[in-house]
Scaffold this motif. Structure first.
Motif, PDB file in Angstrom:
ATOM      1  N   VAL A  46      30.097 -11.515 -52.671  1.00 47.67           N
ATOM      2  CA  VAL A  46      28.966 -12.619 -53.132  1.00 47.67           C
ATOM      3  C   VAL A  46      29.524 -13.963 -53.031  1.00 47.67           C
ATOM      4  O   VAL A  46      30.406 -14.389 -53.856  1.00 47.67           O
ATOM      5  N   ALA A  48      29.144 -17.294 -54.402  1.00 48.82           N
ATOM      6  CA  ALA A  48      28.433 -17.675 -55.620  1.00 48.82           C
ATOM      7  C   ALA A  48      28.992 -19.323 -55.760  1.00 48.82           C
ATOM      8  O   ALA A  48      30.062 -19.574 -55.630  1.00 48.82           O
ATOM      9  N   PHE A  54      29.269 -19.049 -66.084  1.00 49.44           N
ATOM     10  CA  PHE A  54      29.788 -17.779 -65.423  1.00 49.44           C
ATOM     11  C   PHE A  54      31.309 -17.796 -65.630  1.00 49.44           C
ATOM     12  O   PHE A  54      32.040 -16.650 -65.769  1.00 49.44           O
ATOM     13  N   SER A  58      33.261 -14.819 -67.000  1.00 44.13           N
ATOM     14  CA  SER A  58      34.406 -13.846 -66.188  1.00 44.13           C
ATOM     15  C   SER A  58      35.805 -14.033 -67.010  1.00 44.13           C
ATOM     16  O   SER A  58      36.329 -12.988 -67.163  1.00 44.13           O
ATOM     17  N   LEU A  85      32.906 -13.735 -54.890  1.00 41.08           N
ATOM     18  CA  LEU A  85      32.721 -12.921 -56.055  1.00 41.08           C
ATOM     19  C   LEU A  85      32.786 -11.457 -55.644  1.00 41.08           C
ATOM     20  O   LEU A  85      32.242 -11.187 -54.512  1.00 41.08           O
ATOM     21  N   TRP A  90      29.168  -9.966 -60.197  1.00 38.99           N
ATOM     22  CA  TRP A  90      27.939 -10.829 -60.200  1.00 38.99           C
ATOM     23  C   TRP A  90      26.991  -9.999 -60.789  1.00 38.99           C
ATOM     24  O   TRP A  90      26.272 -10.295 -61.654  1.00 38.99           O
ATOM     25  N   TRP A  94      24.778 -10.916 -64.007  1.00 40.23           N
ATOM     26  CA  TRP A  94      23.338 -10.952 -63.745  1.00 40.23           C
ATOM     27  C   TRP A  94      22.704 -10.222 -64.852  1.00 40.23           C
ATOM     28  O   TRP A  94      21.590 -10.612 -65.479  1.00 40.23           O
ATOM     29  N   ALA A  99      24.534 -14.990 -64.272  1.00 38.20           N
ATOM     30  CA  ALA A  99      24.781 -15.032 -62.777  1.00 38.20           C
ATOM     31  C   ALA A  99      24.705 -16.505 -62.186  1.00 38.20           C
ATOM     32  O   ALA A  99      23.768 -16.981 -62.603  1.00 38.20           O
ATOM     33  N   VAL A 102      23.641 -17.925 -55.609  1.00 35.65           N
ATOM     34  CA  VAL A 102      24.329 -17.362 -54.674  1.00 35.65           C
ATOM     35  C   VAL A 102      23.698 -17.989 -53.279  1.00 35.65           C
ATOM     36  O   VAL A 102      22.631 -18.291 -53.083  1.00 35.65           O
ATOM     37  N   THR A 107      26.604 -14.612 -47.944  1.00 31.40           N
ATOM     38  CA  THR A 107      26.894 -13.355 -48.651  1.00 31.40           C
ATOM     39  C   THR A 107      26.923 -12.343 -47.703  1.00 31.40           C
ATOM     40  O   THR A 107      26.129 -12.138 -47.117  1.00 31.40           O
TER      41      THR A 107
END
Length: 130
Positions: A46, A48, A54, A58, A85, A90, A94, A99, A102, A107
């Motif tokens: 992903v 991002a 975020f 994380s 990611l 992700w 989300w 999230a 993107v 992706t």
């Protein structure tokens, strides 16, 4: 690193994968693209755009992406950086409401094994054309 086991990569639109970021240099293979292969157990697919929310999420989940790690050639991420990611991280963000946006063209289509395209499209980054 050999190309054995590496997926060349198509994006979620089944088009050639567009690089995600060269600065910072991202991707499981550190080639700027969200490519994956059998050795990529996290499925880093992903692309991002990092946000403070975020990055804090994380970190709270045990993956500190903000702190520089010079021994790994990692400068640390800041809001606005693009990064490949893990698909499930992700998805977890989300579900928690944090999230990041993107970049769909960057992706990898493998994300569709984990997340519906409609859900990703809700978070699609749109260039500012003004």
């Amino acid at each position: 690193m050999s190309n054995a086991g590496r997926e060349r990569g198509r994006n979620v639109f089944n088009e050639p994968l567009v690089p995600c970021s060269f600065n910072p240099l991202t991707g499981y293979f550190r080639d700027g693209c969200c490519r994956t292969g059998e050795e990529d157990t996290g499925t880093h697919v992903v692309c991002a755009i990092m946000t403070a929310d975020f990055l804090a999420f994380s970190h709270a989940r045990g993956n500190d992406l903000s702190t520089p790690r010079p021994e790994w050639g990692f400068a640390g991420l800041r809001p606005g950086d693009q990064w490949c990611l893990c698909a499930l991280r992700w998805k977890e963000a989300w579900q928690a409401g944090v999230a990041p946006r993107v970049v769909l063209e960057s992706t990898n289509s493998r994300v569709l094994d984990f997340i519906a395209l409609d859900d990703l499209q809700e978070y699609a980054w749109q260039p500012d054309l003004s």
